[in-house]
Design a protein around this motif. Structure first.
Motif, PDB file in Angstrom:
ATOM      1  N   HIS A 190       0.845  -1.180   0.000  1.00 17.72           N
ATOM      2  CA  HIS A 190       0.000   0.000   0.000  1.00 17.72           C
ATOM      3  C   HIS A 190       0.885   1.235   0.000  1.00 17.72           C
ATOM      4  CE1 HIS A 190      -3.306  -2.653   0.879  1.00 17.72           C
ATOM      5  NE2 HIS A 190      -2.738  -3.052   1.995  1.00 17.72           N
ATOM      6  N   THR A 237      -7.024   1.854  -3.544  1.00 18.24           N
ATOM      7  CA  THR A 237      -6.722   0.442  -3.698  1.00 18.24           C
ATOM      8  C   THR A 237      -6.748  -0.249  -2.341  1.00 18.24           C
ATOM      9  OG1 THR A 237      -5.370   0.891  -5.638  1.00 18.24           O
ATOM     10  CG2 THR A 237      -5.030  -1.218  -4.560  1.00 18.24           C
ATOM     11  N   GLU A 239     -10.347  -0.699  -1.300  1.00 12.77           N
ATOM     12  CA  GLU A 239     -10.986  -1.784  -2.053  1.00 12.77           C
ATOM     13  C   GLU A 239     -10.510  -3.150  -1.563  1.00 12.77           C
ATOM     14  OE1 GLU A 239      -9.988  -0.729  -6.071  1.00 12.77           O
ATOM     15  OE2 GLU A 239     -11.294   1.028  -6.024  1.00 12.77           O
ATOM     16  N   GLU A 240      -9.216  -3.287  -1.299  1.00  8.55           N
ATOM     17  CA  GLU A 240      -8.676  -4.553  -0.797  1.00  8.55           C
ATOM     18  C   GLU A 240      -9.263  -4.893   0.571  1.00  8.55           C
ATOM     19  OE1 GLU A 240      -4.453  -4.045  -0.834  1.00  8.55           O
ATOM     20  OE2 GLU A 240      -4.311  -4.293  -3.002  1.00  8.55           O
TER      21      GLU A 240
END
Length: 94
Positions: free
Chosen positions: A3, A81, A84-85
């Protein structure tokens, strides 16, 4: 998974979570021994239920901590991201 945002867990929370996990592992080892020793199935199921409950509780704790720290920071950094993960991970958990 990498991340872009900082990923920090407080040492106190981490210790608390590891302690809860250790207790669940101990419980699970007890269930294994009960099965090996042919103990009553009802008793095994009750102990297994306790392990399951402990793991779900730990999962909820991890979700709450992640939302209040990691996801907040990810949003501040614009890292969708990571959000969403996390959503996918929560869906698998529940």
């Amino acid at each position: 998974m990498i991340h872009e945002h900082a990923h920090y867990h407080s040492p106190e929370e981490k210790k608390k979570q590891l302690n809860r996990l250790s207790k669940a592992i101990g419980h699970l080892n007890h269930v294994k021994a009960m099965i090996e020793e042919d103990e009553d199935c009802a008793d095994v199921l009750m102990q297994l239920s306790a392990v399951n409950s402990a793991l779900k509780s730990l999962g909820k704790e991890i979700i709450n901590e992640h939302m209040s720290h990691c996801i907040v920071h990810a949003l501040e950094d614009g890292d969708m991201t990571a959000v969403e993960e996390f959503q996918k991970a929560v869906q698998k958990f529940i």
